[in-house]
Write a protein that holds these residues in place. Structure first.
Motif, PDB file in Angstrom:
ATOM      1  N   HIS A   1      -5.541   5.099  -1.174  1.00 48.04           N
ATOM      2  CA  HIS A   1      -6.056   6.143  -1.217  1.00 48.04           C
ATOM      3  C   HIS A   1      -4.438   7.165  -1.136  1.00 48.04           C
ATOM      4  O   HIS A   1      -3.307   6.430  -0.761  1.00 48.04           O
ATOM      5  N   SER A   2      -5.090   7.788  -1.085  1.00 46.35           N
ATOM      6  CA  SER A   2      -3.438   8.903  -1.589  1.00 46.35           C
ATOM      7  C   SER A   2      -3.246   9.038   0.083  1.00 46.35           C
ATOM      8  O   SER A   2      -3.937  10.012   1.066  1.00 46.35           O
ATOM      9  N   PRO A   3      -1.833  10.009  -0.135  1.00 49.82           N
ATOM     10  CA  PRO A   3      -0.558   9.354  -1.012  1.00 49.82           C
ATOM     11  C   PRO A   3      -0.709   7.269  -0.511  1.00 49.82           C
ATOM     12  O   PRO A   3      -0.317   7.509   0.782  1.00 49.82           O
ATOM     13  N   LEU A   4       0.071   7.060  -1.946  1.00 51.21           N
ATOM     14  CA  LEU A   4       0.986   5.904  -1.837  1.00 51.21           C
ATOM     15  C   LEU A   4       2.125   6.196  -1.902  1.00 51.21           C
ATOM     16  O   LEU A   4       2.649   7.032  -2.544  1.00 51.21           O
ATOM     17  N   THR A   5       2.242   5.712  -0.787  1.00 50.08           N
ATOM     18  CA  THR A   5       4.225   5.531  -0.708  1.00 50.08           C
ATOM     19  C   THR A   5       4.996   4.094  -1.280  1.00 50.08           C
ATOM     20  O   THR A   5       5.946   3.752  -0.933  1.00 50.08           O
ATOM     21  N   GLN A   6       3.537   3.168  -1.097  1.00 51.41           N
ATOM     22  CA  GLN A   6       4.498   1.801  -1.423  1.00 51.41           C
ATOM     23  C   GLN A   6       3.723   1.475  -3.000  1.00 51.41           C
ATOM     24  O   GLN A   6       2.751   1.545  -3.493  1.00 51.41           O
ATOM     25  N   ASP A   7       4.837   0.354  -3.803  1.00 47.52           N
ATOM     26  CA  ASP A   7       4.250  -0.242  -4.900  1.00 47.52           C
ATOM     27  C   ASP A   7       3.633  -1.315  -3.928  1.00 47.52           C
ATOM     28  O   ASP A   7       2.896  -1.878  -3.352  1.00 47.52           O
TER      29      ASP A   7
ATOM     30  N   ILE B   1       3.547   1.205  -9.271  1.00 49.01           N
ATOM     31  CA  ILE B   1       3.202  -0.734  -9.131  1.00 49.01           C
ATOM     32  C   ILE B   1       4.322  -1.423  -9.314  1.00 49.01           C
ATOM     33  O   ILE B   1       5.540  -1.721  -9.476  1.00 49.01           O
ATOM     34  N   LYS B   2       3.889  -2.503  -8.387  1.00 55.58           N
ATOM     35  CA  LYS B   2       4.981  -3.345  -7.825  1.00 55.58           C
ATOM     36  C   LYS B   2       5.417  -4.367  -8.753  1.00 55.58           C
ATOM     37  O   LYS B   2       6.123  -4.831  -8.996  1.00 55.58           O
TER      38      LYS B   2
END
Length: 177
Positions: free
Chosen positions: A151-157, A69-70
């Motif tokens: 969509h997985s994988p999330l690497t950024q907030d 979460i950003k």
């Protein structure tokens, strides 16, 4: 086209999804179950059962898990406004630090404790990627409300719209069961 085979049958999932969307849109516009059944050529009991499958019981105890979460502080502010006392909201960096700061046994024990705590709530709102949401839903075995953030994988907030989260919580807490 998304097709699956069941015995001798080939099932078009898109056709099913489209029909369900039409049923729910018609019901939410104010048509009765019988009116929708007649209009879309389905049994009224099917509509009733469909609504039962998706019904979110109001007035339940809510927990929230969300990552990465950003705007973590804004999200937590919404949760606290609604009196939600159990939540796990992490940025990507916090999620990585959580996993890397423990050995295997410690990580498993802490995750099991968090899952046990989550299972004690009536509804869990999961704010995560598609894959993580499915995994948490299976592990928690509770009523899950999913806010899919990618969509997985999330690497950024990912930024979460506070008004959307507020609306989801309001719809659950709106009327006491």
């Amino acid at each position: 086209m998304n097709l699956i085979h069941i015995g001798e049958k080939v099932i078009n999932l898109e056709k099913i999804y489209n029909k369900i969307d039409k049923i729910l849109e018609a019901r939410s516009s104010g048509l009765s179950q019988q009116e929708v059944a007649d209009k879309l050529n389905v049994d009224r009991t099917f509509i009733s059962r469909l609504e039962g499958i998706g019904e979110v019981h109001k007035g339940k105890d809510i927990a929230v898990a969300g990552f990465p979460i950003k705007n973590k502080d804004e999200v937590i502010s919404v949760l606290e406004k609604h009196g939600i006392d159990f939540y796990i909201i992490m940025t990507e960096q916090e999620r990585r630090e959580f996993a890397e700061s423990k050995n295997g046994a410690e990580l498993i024990n802490e995750l099991m404790a968090l899952l046990a705590k989550g299972r004690s709530y009536d509804v869990v709102i999961v704010i995560a990627s598609d894959m993580r949401s499915k995994m948490l839903a299976a592990l928690l075995d509770k009523e899950i409300i999913t806010i899919n953030i990618g969509h997985s994988p999330l690497t950024q907030d990912v930024y979460i719209d506070p008004a959307l989260l507020d609306s989801v919580i309001e719809s659950i807490k709106d009327k006491k069961a």
